[in-house]
Design an enzyme around this catalytic site. Structure first.
Site, PDB file in Angstrom:
ATOM      1  CE  LYS A 211      -3.098   3.075   0.581  1.00  0.00           C
ATOM      2  NZ  LYS A 211      -3.966   3.520  -0.506  1.00  0.00           N
ATOM      3  CB  CYS A 265      -3.187   8.677  -0.824  1.00  0.00           C
ATOM      4  SG  CYS A 265      -4.889   8.248  -0.629  1.00  0.00           S
TER       5      CYS A 265
HETATM    6  N1  SAJ Z   1      -1.121  14.691  -9.269  1.00  0.00           N
HETATM    7  C1  SAJ Z   1      -0.183  15.306 -10.069  1.00  0.00           C
HETATM    8  N2  SAJ Z   1       0.224  14.656 -11.195  1.00  0.00           N
HETATM    9  C2  SAJ Z   1      -0.261  13.435 -11.546  1.00  0.00           C
HETATM   10  C3  SAJ Z   1      -1.228  12.834 -10.713  1.00  0.00           C
HETATM   11  C4  SAJ Z   1      -1.641  13.484  -9.581  1.00  0.00           C
HETATM   12  O1  SAJ Z   1       0.283  16.416  -9.786  1.00  0.00           O
HETATM   13  O2  SAJ Z   1       0.138  12.896 -12.580  1.00  0.00           O
HETATM   14  C5  SAJ Z   1      -1.524  15.363  -8.037  1.00  0.00           C
HETATM   15  C6  SAJ Z   1      -3.013  15.653  -7.971  1.00  0.00           C
HETATM   16  O3  SAJ Z   1      -3.300  16.937  -8.472  1.00  0.00           O
HETATM   17  C7  SAJ Z   1      -3.282  15.590  -6.470  1.00  0.00           C
HETATM   18  C8  SAJ Z   1      -2.278  14.564  -5.981  1.00  0.00           C
HETATM   19  O4  SAJ Z   1      -1.264  14.470  -6.973  1.00  0.00           O
HETATM   20  O5  SAJ Z   1      -3.028  16.830  -5.856  1.00  0.00           O
HETATM   21  C9  SAJ Z   1      -2.858  13.192  -5.738  1.00  0.00           C
HETATM   22  O6  SAJ Z   1      -3.559  12.864  -6.906  1.00  0.00           O
HETATM   23  P1  SAJ Z   1      -4.039  11.341  -7.159  1.00  0.00           P
HETATM   24  O7  SAJ Z   1      -4.591  11.285  -8.522  1.00  0.00           O
HETATM   25  O8  SAJ Z   1      -2.955  10.408  -6.810  1.00  0.00           O
HETATM   26  O9  SAJ Z   1      -5.276  11.217  -6.182  1.00  0.00           O
HETATM   27  P2  SAJ Z   1      -5.297  10.578  -4.756  1.00  0.00           P
HETATM   28  O10 SAJ Z   1      -4.406  11.236  -3.804  1.00  0.00           O
HETATM   29  O11 SAJ Z   1      -6.729  10.467  -4.394  1.00  0.00           O
HETATM   30  O12 SAJ Z   1      -4.679   9.156  -5.053  1.00  0.00           O
HETATM   31  C10 SAJ Z   1      -5.422   8.006  -4.898  1.00  0.00           C
HETATM   32  C11 SAJ Z   1      -4.439   6.973  -4.543  1.00  0.00           C
HETATM   33  N3  SAJ Z   1      -5.218   5.849  -4.157  1.00  0.00           N
HETATM   34  C12 SAJ Z   1      -5.032   5.386  -2.901  1.00  0.00           C
HETATM   35  O13 SAJ Z   1      -4.185   5.728  -2.145  1.00  0.00           O
HETATM   36  C13 SAJ Z   1      -6.003   4.368  -2.499  1.00  0.00           C
HETATM   37  C14 SAJ Z   1      -3.546   6.650  -5.706  1.00  0.00           C
HETATM   38  O14 SAJ Z   1      -2.778   5.483  -5.387  1.00  0.00           O
HETATM   39  C15 SAJ Z   1      -4.334   6.353  -6.947  1.00  0.00           C
HETATM   40  O15 SAJ Z   1      -3.446   6.171  -8.039  1.00  0.00           O
HETATM   41  C16 SAJ Z   1      -5.257   7.519  -7.258  1.00  0.00           C
HETATM   42  O16 SAJ Z   1      -6.109   7.701  -6.116  1.00  0.00           O
HETATM   43  C17 SAJ Z   1      -6.119   7.158  -8.451  1.00  0.00           C
HETATM   44  O17 SAJ Z   1      -5.870   7.732  -9.512  1.00  0.00           O
HETATM   45  O18 SAJ Z   1      -6.946   6.256  -8.294  1.00  0.00           O
END
Ligand code: SAJ
Length: 433
Positions: A211, A265
């Site tokens: 995780k 996360c």
């Molecule tokens: N972000 C970027 N660039 C990217 C992707 C995300 O700057 O390429 C930023 C987003 O704007 C945000 C942060 O990172 O501020 C997190 O974004 P995220 O898409 O990872 O969203 P989270 O935090 O909800 O991530 C969750 C995580 N899932 C869990 O921990 C259960 C992550 O592992 C998943 O990949 C993501 O959801 C998902 O896309 O499902």
């Protein structure tokens, strides 16, 4: 008689879990310490904001069917078939260790109401080793029962994503860590009732490592994209075009650069992973990645300063419109949002800040507008921090007329730079100077 499941912690993880198990035919009781939230759920109203397809209607239906209810009382655990723990496990950056106060409090109360044969599952994300070293001892000492023999114990780390809470829960593969084979099998059989994805069984430690690693991996990937964006700014190249072409190469998956990494996360999970080997090994890469990502909100403010200065305007006394408070698009979740350091820094430089977000209703006593034109009226700079879908529909010519100075600083590649220039805006963007 339906088997009873207790879900402890009715937040972004607990609410969809409770609704999904109720739909699967279980009698579900959600425990939360907040009475207003308990009352809200018992009125059939989901406490989760933002766009969460299917969640509100499912929760309402399950409450009305008498299959889901909420309470503050842990005595509901006494006759539970299973207890799923989804409380917050933030990382205390000052003390450089996890803040397990909610987890420990829940475990003490569960342990005091634990019966033989019950299965306890931790969905909260914890540092590797926590179930064995912290959760198990509390449950055993409080209940006088033995894990793996009298009650069953394990972890099924959540894989939620605001905007897809129910969908991810049902569709994604999940890892199940069991404290012994019997616990593992019981948890796998339990989750088969709601998870259509594959369920991969292993031990608790491995599941906890998976995780935290899966999120540390993503954090590092994003940090790499952010570093490439900073390079492209200095070279005068468009990082989004670079990214698109890089990803044409086989086995490449360059992530999106942006205004920073928020959420409950990613910012925390790599810290939990590092913490698990504190005193034994000093991870370098995942710590540097955290620093790169935490720099991006500050860098966005540097771009704002530069864009204003390009037109002879100082930050002090300027009016800046911040578009997006949530940490991720189409969500009301503001945990660790990059918008917070952006606003704080610009206010410290003397800017007058106005904030818009279509989903966030409250944040740090901040006034949050739902009217984009109101926030942009008389502004000297429009700054995008969250790429809510609503911003893609903005009419650039229309907003140019109401702004005092037509400047756009794009932290999330919301706008086409060429379209902004064509509409008469001065433009700077992360990775796209
Ligand atoms: N972000 C970027 N660039 C990217 C992707 C995300 O700057 O390429 C930023 C987003 O704007 C945000 C942060 O990172 O501020 C997190 O974004 P995220 O898409 O990872 O969203 P989270 O935090 O909800 O991530 C969750 C995580 N899932 C869990 O921990 C259960 C992550 O592992 C998943 O990949 C993501 O959801 C998902 O896309 O499902």
């Amino acid at each position: 008689m339906a088997k009873k499941i207790v879900v402890v912690g009715m937040g972004y993880v607990g609410v969809p879990v409770a609704a999904a198990f109720a739909k699967a035919g279980f009698e579900v009781v959600g425990i939360n310490r907040s009475k207003p939230k308990v009352d809200q759920i018992n009125r059939g109203i989901s406490p989760i904001g933002g766009l969460e397809p299917g969640l509100s209607s499912l929760l309402r239906k399950m409450v009305r069917a008498g299959r889901l209810r909420a309470t503050q009382s842990f005595t509901e655990c006494r006759d539970a078939y299973a207890i799923i723990v989804a409380v917050q496990t933030p990382f205390d950056k000052l003390k450089e260790k996890p803040d397990y106060s909610s987890l420990k409090s829940a475990m003490h109360k569960i342990g005091s109401n634990l019966s033989k044969g019950t299965t306890v599952v931790v969905e909260s994300t914890v540092a590797p080793g926590t179930v064995e070293k912290i959760v198990k001892p509390i449950l055993e000492s409080r209940s006088g029962l033995r894990a793996g023999k009298d009650f069953y114990l394990g972890t099924c780390p959540e894989r939620v994503r605001p905007g897809r809470l129910l969908k991810n829960l049902i569709e994604l593969d999940r890892v199940v860590g069991g404290y012994g084979e019997v616990s593992k099998k019981r948890i796998i059989n339990l989750y088969r009732n709601v998870v259509k994805g594959n369920l991969y069984g292993t031990d608790c430690l491995t599941a906890e490592i998976v995780k935290t690693v899966e999120n540390a991996y993503r954090d590092v990937q994003i940090a790499f994209a952010n570093e490439v964006a900073l390079i492209c700014e200095r070279l005068g190249a468009d990082v989004y075009e670079v990214r698109e072409l890089v990803n044409k190469a086989p086995y490449r998956d360059m992530h999106m650069p942006g205004a920073g990494v928020g959420g409950h996360c990613l910012p925390k999970d790599s810290l939990l992973l590092s913490y698990s080997v504190k005193g034994k090994f000093e991870p370098k890469l995942i710590k540097i990645a955290r620093k790169v990502n935490d720099f991006m909100p500050l860098h966005l403010t540097h771009l704002v300063e530069a864009a204003l200065s390009d037109l002879g305007i100082q930050v002090k006394g300027s009016r800046i419109a911040i578009l997006g408070l949530a940490y991720v698009k189409n969500s009301d979740d503001t945990r660790n949002t990059p918008a917070a350091p952006v606003i704080k820094k610009l206010e410290s430089l003397g800017a007058e800040i106005r904030v818009h977000d279509p989903y966030v209703n409250q944040f740090d006593k901040m006034e949050i507008s739902k009217d984009i034109m109101e926030v942009l009226r008389g502004a000297d700079c429009l700054v995008t921090v969250t790429n809510h879908d609503a911003y893609k529909k903005i009419d650039l010519r229309k907003i140019k007329k109401c702004m005092r100075t037509p400047i756009i600083v794009d932290g999330r590649n919301v706008f086409q730079k060429s379209a902004c220039l064509k509409a008469g805006f001065h433009y700077r963007g992360i990775g796209n100077p």
